[in-house]
Design a protein around this motif. Sequence first.
Motif, PDB file in Angstrom:
ATOM      1  N   PHE A  43      -7.852   1.993  -8.554  1.00 57.25           N
ATOM      2  CA  PHE A  43      -8.970   2.639  -9.239  1.00 57.25           C
ATOM      3  C   PHE A  43      -8.805   4.154  -9.298  1.00 57.25           C
ATOM      4  O   PHE A  43      -9.223   4.787 -10.267  1.00 57.25           O
ATOM      5  CB  PHE A  43     -10.286   2.290  -8.548  1.00 57.25           C
ATOM      6  CG  PHE A  43     -10.636   0.830  -8.609  1.00 57.25           C
ATOM      7  CD1 PHE A  43     -10.008  -0.017  -9.505  1.00 57.25           C
ATOM      8  CD2 PHE A  43     -11.583   0.287  -7.756  1.00 57.25           C
ATOM      9  CE1 PHE A  43     -10.326  -1.370  -9.569  1.00 57.25           C
ATOM     10  CE2 PHE A  43     -11.918  -1.059  -7.810  1.00 57.25           C
ATOM     11  CZ  PHE A  43     -11.277  -1.893  -8.715  1.00 57.25           C
ATOM     12  N   SER A  44      -8.223   4.751  -8.251  1.00 54.39           N
ATOM     13  CA  SER A  44      -8.074   6.209  -8.233  1.00 54.39           C
ATOM     14  C   SER A  44      -7.094   6.680  -9.307  1.00 54.39           C
ATOM     15  O   SER A  44      -7.236   7.791  -9.841  1.00 54.39           O
ATOM     16  CB  SER A  44      -7.604   6.677  -6.848  1.00 54.39           C
ATOM     17  OG  SER A  44      -6.317   6.158  -6.544  1.00 54.39           O
ATOM     18  N   ARG A  45      -6.114   5.862  -9.635  1.00 52.19           N
ATOM     19  CA  ARG A  45      -5.147   6.235 -10.676  1.00 52.19           C
ATOM     20  C   ARG A  45      -5.728   6.113 -12.078  1.00 52.19           C
ATOM     21  O   ARG A  45      -5.149   6.628 -13.028  1.00 52.19           O
ATOM     22  CB  ARG A  45      -3.896   5.358 -10.572  1.00 52.19           C
ATOM     23  CG  ARG A  45      -3.038   5.616  -9.355  1.00 52.19           C
ATOM     24  CD  ARG A  45      -1.683   4.982  -9.508  1.00 52.19           C
ATOM     25  NE  ARG A  45      -1.795   3.555  -9.782  1.00 52.19           N
ATOM     26  CZ  ARG A  45      -0.778   2.794 -10.195  1.00 52.19           C
ATOM     27  NH1 ARG A  45       0.407   3.334 -10.400  1.00 52.19           N
ATOM     28  NH2 ARG A  45      -0.948   1.503 -10.404  1.00 52.19           N
ATOM     29  N   ARG A  46      -6.862   5.421 -12.211  1.00 52.45           N
ATOM     30  CA  ARG A  46      -7.436   5.172 -13.540  1.00 52.45           C
ATOM     31  C   ARG A  46      -8.762   5.900 -13.736  1.00 52.45           C
ATOM     32  O   ARG A  46      -9.574   5.497 -14.573  1.00 52.45           O
ATOM     33  CB  ARG A  46      -7.633   3.670 -13.741  1.00 52.45           C
ATOM     34  CG  ARG A  46      -6.342   2.868 -13.594  1.00 52.45           C
ATOM     35  CD  ARG A  46      -6.525   1.414 -13.934  1.00 52.45           C
ATOM     36  NE  ARG A  46      -5.292   0.666 -13.755  1.00 52.45           N
ATOM     37  CZ  ARG A  46      -5.142  -0.629 -14.031  1.00 52.45           C
ATOM     38  NH1 ARG A  46      -6.168  -1.317 -14.511  1.00 52.45           N
ATOM     39  NH2 ARG A  46      -3.983  -1.236 -13.841  1.00 52.45           N
ATOM     40  N   GLN A  47      -8.997   6.965 -12.986  1.00 50.85           N
ATOM     41  CA  GLN A  47     -10.275   7.656 -13.073  1.00 50.85           C
ATOM     42  C   GLN A  47     -10.531   8.260 -14.454  1.00 50.85           C
ATOM     43  O   GLN A  47     -11.647   8.191 -14.981  1.00 50.85           O
ATOM     44  CB  GLN A  47     -10.349   8.747 -12.008  1.00 50.85           C
ATOM     45  CG  GLN A  47     -10.603   8.233 -10.602  1.00 50.85           C
ATOM     46  CD  GLN A  47     -11.903   7.464 -10.504  1.00 50.85           C
ATOM     47  OE1 GLN A  47     -12.989   8.021 -10.571  1.00 50.85           O
ATOM     48  NE2 GLN A  47     -11.807   6.145 -10.349  1.00 50.85           N
ATOM     49  N   SER A  48      -9.491   8.839 -15.040  1.00 50.61           N
ATOM     50  CA  SER A  48      -9.679   9.422 -16.372  1.00 50.61           C
ATOM     51  C   SER A  48      -9.987   8.352 -17.408  1.00 50.61           C
ATOM     52  O   SER A  48     -10.817   8.558 -18.302  1.00 50.61           O
ATOM     53  CB  SER A  48      -8.435  10.217 -16.779  1.00 50.61           C
ATOM     54  OG  SER A  48      -7.288   9.370 -16.795  1.00 50.61           O
ATOM     55  N   ILE A  50     -11.415   5.406 -16.737  1.00 48.59           N
ATOM     56  CA  ILE A  50     -12.756   4.890 -16.440  1.00 48.59           C
ATOM     57  C   ILE A  50     -13.816   5.828 -17.003  1.00 48.59           C
ATOM     58  O   ILE A  50     -14.851   5.391 -17.521  1.00 48.59           O
ATOM     59  CB  ILE A  50     -12.937   4.714 -14.915  1.00 48.59           C
ATOM     60  CG1 ILE A  50     -12.048   3.571 -14.400  1.00 48.59           C
ATOM     61  CG2 ILE A  50     -14.394   4.421 -14.564  1.00 48.59           C
ATOM     62  CD1 ILE A  50     -12.041   3.419 -12.891  1.00 48.59           C
ATOM     63  N   GLU A  51     -13.549   7.133 -16.929  1.00 48.06           N
ATOM     64  CA  GLU A  51     -14.506   8.115 -17.433  1.00 48.06           C
ATOM     65  C   GLU A  51     -14.749   7.940 -18.933  1.00 48.06           C
ATOM     66  O   GLU A  51     -15.865   8.131 -19.420  1.00 48.06           O
ATOM     67  CB  GLU A  51     -13.987   9.526 -17.143  1.00 48.06           C
ATOM     68  CG  GLU A  51     -14.953  10.626 -17.547  1.00 48.06           C
ATOM     69  CD  GLU A  51     -14.407  11.999 -17.197  1.00 48.06           C
ATOM     70  OE1 GLU A  51     -15.012  12.991 -17.642  1.00 48.06           O
ATOM     71  OE2 GLU A  51     -13.383  12.071 -16.508  1.00 48.06           O
ATOM     72  N   SER A 108     -16.032   2.803  -7.929  1.00 46.92           N
ATOM     73  CA  SER A 108     -14.870   3.106  -8.774  1.00 46.92           C
ATOM     74  C   SER A 108     -15.221   4.018  -9.939  1.00 46.92           C
ATOM     75  O   SER A 108     -14.335   4.582 -10.579  1.00 46.92           O
ATOM     76  CB  SER A 108     -14.265   1.805  -9.319  1.00 46.92           C
ATOM     77  OG  SER A 108     -15.182   1.156 -10.184  1.00 46.92           O
ATOM     78  N   GLY A 109     -16.522   4.147 -10.241  1.00 49.16           N
ATOM     79  CA  GLY A 109     -16.939   4.990 -11.358  1.00 49.16           C
ATOM     80  C   GLY A 109     -17.401   4.211 -12.569  1.00 49.16           C
ATOM     81  O   GLY A 109     -17.819   4.814 -13.568  1.00 49.16           O
ATOM     82  N   SER A 243     -10.053  11.442  -5.128  1.00 51.31           N
ATOM     83  CA  SER A 243     -10.641  10.144  -5.487  1.00 51.31           C
ATOM     84  C   SER A 243     -10.118   9.012  -4.615  1.00 51.31           C
ATOM     85  O   SER A 243     -10.888   8.127  -4.218  1.00 51.31           O
ATOM     86  CB  SER A 243     -10.375   9.838  -6.963  1.00 51.31           C
ATOM     87  OG  SER A 243      -8.986   9.804  -7.236  1.00 51.31           O
ATOM     88  N   MET A 247     -12.568   6.757  -2.171  1.00 54.31           N
ATOM     89  CA  MET A 247     -12.701   5.298  -2.299  1.00 54.31           C
ATOM     90  C   MET A 247     -12.214   4.575  -1.052  1.00 54.31           C
ATOM     91  O   MET A 247     -12.784   3.557  -0.660  1.00 54.31           O
ATOM     92  CB  MET A 247     -11.919   4.811  -3.519  1.00 54.31           C
ATOM     93  CG  MET A 247     -12.512   5.245  -4.826  1.00 54.31           C
ATOM     94  SD  MET A 247     -11.596   4.550  -6.211  1.00 54.31           S
ATOM     95  CE  MET A 247     -12.207   5.586  -7.530  1.00 54.31           C
TER      96      MET A 247
END
Length: 330
Positions: A43-48, A50-51, A108-109, A243, A247
């Motif tokens: 999830f931290s690698r996909r924050q952008s 997810i935003e 996760s956002g 991030s 998490m």
Amino acid sequence: LIFAKFFSEEINGANGWISLGPITFQPAEYLKLIMVWLLAFTFSRRQSDIEHYDYQALTKRRWLPRSLDDLKDWRVYSLVMIGLVVIQPDLGNASIIVLSGLVMFSVSGIGYRWYASMMGIVVSVSGVFLGIIGLVGVKTMSKVPIFGYVAKRFAAFYNPFKDLADSGLQLAHSYYAMSNGGWFGRGLGNSIEKNGYLPEATTDFVFSIVIEELGFIGAGLILALVFFLILRIMLVGIKAKNSFNSMMALGIGGMLLMQVFVNIGGISGLIPSTGVTFPFLSQGGNSLLLLSVAVGIVLNIDANEKREEIYQEATEEIHRAETQEFKVIS
């Protein structure tokens, strides 16, 4: 997990332990932390993404794998590992892993509506499952593969006093222990139920003995300490700027919270007994080692965040000093 299921000796109705001489190793215990780690990393690698794309950022691939590349998806890993825990059968640790996974989704956002939908599905499926067991009967359900071993626990969940010699023995004596303790307890070491009456008095049902010896007030203080620890762990995650660190800490706090809920729920009859240990109190080297490592990771995250903060402040101070020096020279 595969070796434990298919190549190890059955212990207490489940194939979940690997014996290496005097050492007994339980892979499902360590999977709880590994799953938190995997989801935090993913999830931290996909924050952008997810935003911008919300939940869709986590589901770019198909649920059913059609190629070798699809097998590398985090969802496939998760479902396979949870499935291996379920077929042992170890529904207690499987439940904690699933609930911890829901906690990871919540931090996760993604939008709250997705998380609320997931929670609704889990609650609905659990309610339907318990309803089917209540209608069909535990004896009929015990014929279903995998479920046969845990059928007795569901029978005790519905009425522990119906079969005091077998299925309801543990839960009934857990009630007796809590009743004996009252408000202030019988005194440390003066438990009656742990002297051969309550099975697993040092592991799964240790908190029943704590209530019997220290009373509801003493047990409440211990619970307060555990919740304080969980709160501190979650505060580390909330304050973390990275991030992954955030998490990871929140996931470990959620994992501890779910383990307490499943254990207390089992000994009190709120949910079916699942054979889960109480954190830092139950006998068991695997559980103690896992929880100690988890707390160690949180301490490392906290120290790392403080180092980053100090480094950033020092960098800003140097930049301000250089700017001021440049202005003086100018």
